[in-house]
Scaffold this motif. Sequence first.
Motif, PDB file in Angstrom:
ATOM      1  N   ARG A  62      42.503 -14.305  -9.134  1.00 50.31           N
ATOM      2  CA  ARG A  62      43.029 -14.938  -7.919  1.00 50.31           C
ATOM      3  C   ARG A  62      44.120 -14.065  -7.315  1.00 50.31           C
ATOM      4  N   SER A  63      43.953 -12.781  -7.384  1.00 51.19           N
ATOM      5  CA  SER A  63      44.989 -11.827  -7.013  1.00 51.19           C
ATOM      6  C   SER A  63      44.899 -11.392  -5.561  1.00 51.19           C
ATOM      7  N   LYS A  64      46.003 -11.529  -4.837  1.00 56.65           N
ATOM      8  CA  LYS A  64      46.075 -11.022  -3.462  1.00 56.65           C
ATOM      9  C   LYS A  64      45.949  -9.502  -3.471  1.00 56.65           C
ATOM     10  N   GLY A  65      46.476  -8.843  -4.500  1.00 56.79           N
ATOM     11  CA  GLY A  65      46.385  -7.392  -4.594  1.00 56.79           C
ATOM     12  C   GLY A  65      44.945  -6.919  -4.635  1.00 56.79           C
ATOM     13  N   VAL A  66      44.091  -7.624  -5.366  1.00 55.90           N
ATOM     14  CA  VAL A  66      42.667  -7.288  -5.431  1.00 55.90           C
ATOM     15  C   VAL A  66      42.052  -7.429  -4.043  1.00 55.90           C
ATOM     16  N   GLU A  67      42.353  -8.529  -3.381  1.00 54.55           N
ATOM     17  CA  GLU A  67      41.818  -8.753  -2.039  1.00 54.55           C
ATOM     18  C   GLU A  67      42.283  -7.666  -1.071  1.00 54.55           C
ATOM     19  N   TYR A  68      43.566  -7.315  -1.101  1.00 59.12           N
ATOM     20  CA  TYR A  68      44.089  -6.258  -0.226  1.00 59.12           C
ATOM     21  C   TYR A  68      43.389  -4.933  -0.477  1.00 59.12           C
ATOM     22  N   ARG A  69      43.221  -4.577  -1.740  1.00 57.96           N
ATOM     23  CA  ARG A  69      42.586  -3.301  -2.080  1.00 57.96           C
ATOM     24  C   ARG A  69      41.153  -3.244  -1.562  1.00 57.96           C
ATOM     25  N   LEU A  70      40.387  -4.259  -1.849  1.00 55.08           N
ATOM     26  CA  LEU A  70      38.971  -4.244  -1.486  1.00 55.08           C
ATOM     27  C   LEU A  70      38.765  -4.351   0.022  1.00 55.08           C
ATOM     28  N   LYS A  71      39.513  -5.198   0.668  1.00 54.03           N
ATOM     29  CA  LYS A  71      39.408  -5.315   2.134  1.00 54.03           C
ATOM     30  C   LYS A  71      39.861  -4.015   2.791  1.00 54.03           C
ATOM     31  N   GLY A  72      40.858  -3.340   2.206  1.00 51.05           N
ATOM     32  CA  GLY A  72      41.314  -2.067   2.724  1.00 51.05           C
ATOM     33  C   GLY A  72      40.236  -0.990   2.663  1.00 51.05           C
ATOM     34  N   LEU A  73      39.284  -1.156   1.756  1.00 49.48           N
ATOM     35  CA  LEU A  73      38.164  -0.218   1.631  1.00 49.48           C
ATOM     36  C   LEU A  73      36.969  -0.626   2.496  1.00 49.48           C
ATOM     37  N   GLY A  74      37.110  -1.731   3.208  1.00 52.74           N
ATOM     38  CA  GLY A  74      36.045  -2.181   4.093  1.00 52.74           C
ATOM     39  C   GLY A  74      35.113  -3.222   3.505  1.00 52.74           C
ATOM     40  N   ILE A  75      35.418  -3.701   2.311  1.00 47.74           N
ATOM     41  CA  ILE A  75      34.580  -4.723   1.678  1.00 47.74           C
ATOM     42  C   ILE A  75      35.025  -6.084   2.193  1.00 47.74           C
ATOM     43  N   GLU A  76      34.182  -6.714   2.974  1.00 51.04           N
ATOM     44  CA  GLU A  76      34.535  -7.987   3.585  1.00 51.04           C
ATOM     45  C   GLU A  76      34.256  -9.174   2.674  1.00 51.04           C
ATOM     46  N   ASP A  77      33.256  -9.046   1.821  1.00 53.09           N
ATOM     47  CA  ASP A  77      32.853 -10.169   0.973  1.00 53.09           C
ATOM     48  C   ASP A  77      33.547 -10.088  -0.387  1.00 53.09           C
ATOM     49  N   VAL A  78      34.697 -10.734  -0.464  1.00 53.54           N
ATOM     50  CA  VAL A  78      35.507 -10.747  -1.683  1.00 53.54           C
ATOM     51  C   VAL A  78      35.650 -12.201  -2.109  1.00 53.54           C
ATOM     52  N   PHE A  79      35.025 -12.539  -3.221  1.00 47.83           N
ATOM     53  CA  PHE A  79      35.019 -13.916  -3.725  1.00 47.83           C
ATOM     54  C   PHE A  79      35.881 -13.966  -4.985  1.00 47.83           C
ATOM     55  N   LEU A  80      37.039 -14.602  -4.859  1.00 44.12           N
ATOM     56  CA  LEU A  80      38.000 -14.652  -5.960  1.00 44.12           C
ATOM     57  C   LEU A  80      38.177 -16.083  -6.463  1.00 44.12           C
ATOM     58  N   GLY A  81      38.697 -16.203  -7.665  1.00 43.39           N
ATOM     59  CA  GLY A  81      38.982 -17.512  -8.248  1.00 43.39           C
ATOM     60  C   GLY A  81      37.738 -18.274  -8.657  1.00 43.39           C
ATOM     61  N   LEU A  82      36.678 -17.552  -8.989  1.00 40.22           N
ATOM     62  CA  LEU A  82      35.412 -18.203  -9.342  1.00 40.22           C
ATOM     63  C   LEU A  82      35.408 -18.667 -10.794  1.00 40.22           C
ATOM     64  N   ASP A  83      34.920 -19.875 -11.002  1.00 34.03           N
ATOM     65  CA  ASP A  83      34.678 -20.351 -12.363  1.00 34.03           C
ATOM     66  C   ASP A  83      33.295 -19.896 -12.816  1.00 34.03           C
ATOM     67  N   SER A  84      32.361 -19.910 -11.866  1.00 34.93           N
ATOM     68  CA  SER A  84      30.990 -19.472 -12.129  1.00 34.93           C
ATOM     69  C   SER A  84      30.543 -18.578 -10.980  1.00 34.93           C
ATOM     70  N   LYS A  85      29.884 -17.495 -11.299  1.00 39.09           N
ATOM     71  CA  LYS A  85      29.461 -16.530 -10.276  1.00 39.09           C
ATOM     72  C   LYS A  85      28.051 -16.798  -9.751  1.00 39.09           C
TER      73      LYS A  85
END
Length: 177
Positions: A62-85
Amino acid sequence: MFLEKLKHIKAILLDVDGVLTNGILLLTESGEQLRQFNIKDGYALQLAVKRGLKLAALSGARSKGVEYRLKGLGIEDVFLGLDSKIEVYNKYLLENNLSPEQVLFVGDDMPDLQVMKLAGLAVCPADAIEEIKAISHYISPKNGGEGCVRDIIEKVLKIQNLWHDQLPSADDGSATK
């Protein structure tokens, strides 16, 4: 056989901790969790986006840092905080009109197992757990967070003749630009 299947990949879905990172969490005094990403993985990720591959991250983090990193690389689909994938995986395929054969999933641990069984290609880093290695179509010689994502994306883009870039980006994917 593995390389032949890479020709049909249109989407790469990734776990985060243990795949994009080395799986080590550093905790600050305030309880913030810090992760380490590999810059070479970042180059391959942004190039894959530029070349039109669909990329998504599926993580329990559930990390904002993960979201910032991936979105900064152009990855729009970032699904965080999942119990089941599984639910996110199935919905992603449906919404993006993808068949399992067009999807490569990179995972390293038990929360990835069921999705990896569904994906057309299951891939893991060298330091994945044995249960994941046993079902993987390819085991990268690189550990998670140490270039395994670069290794995998480079193979996909090379087999699809999309790897070389006349004007390679030196952008490091920083969220603050």
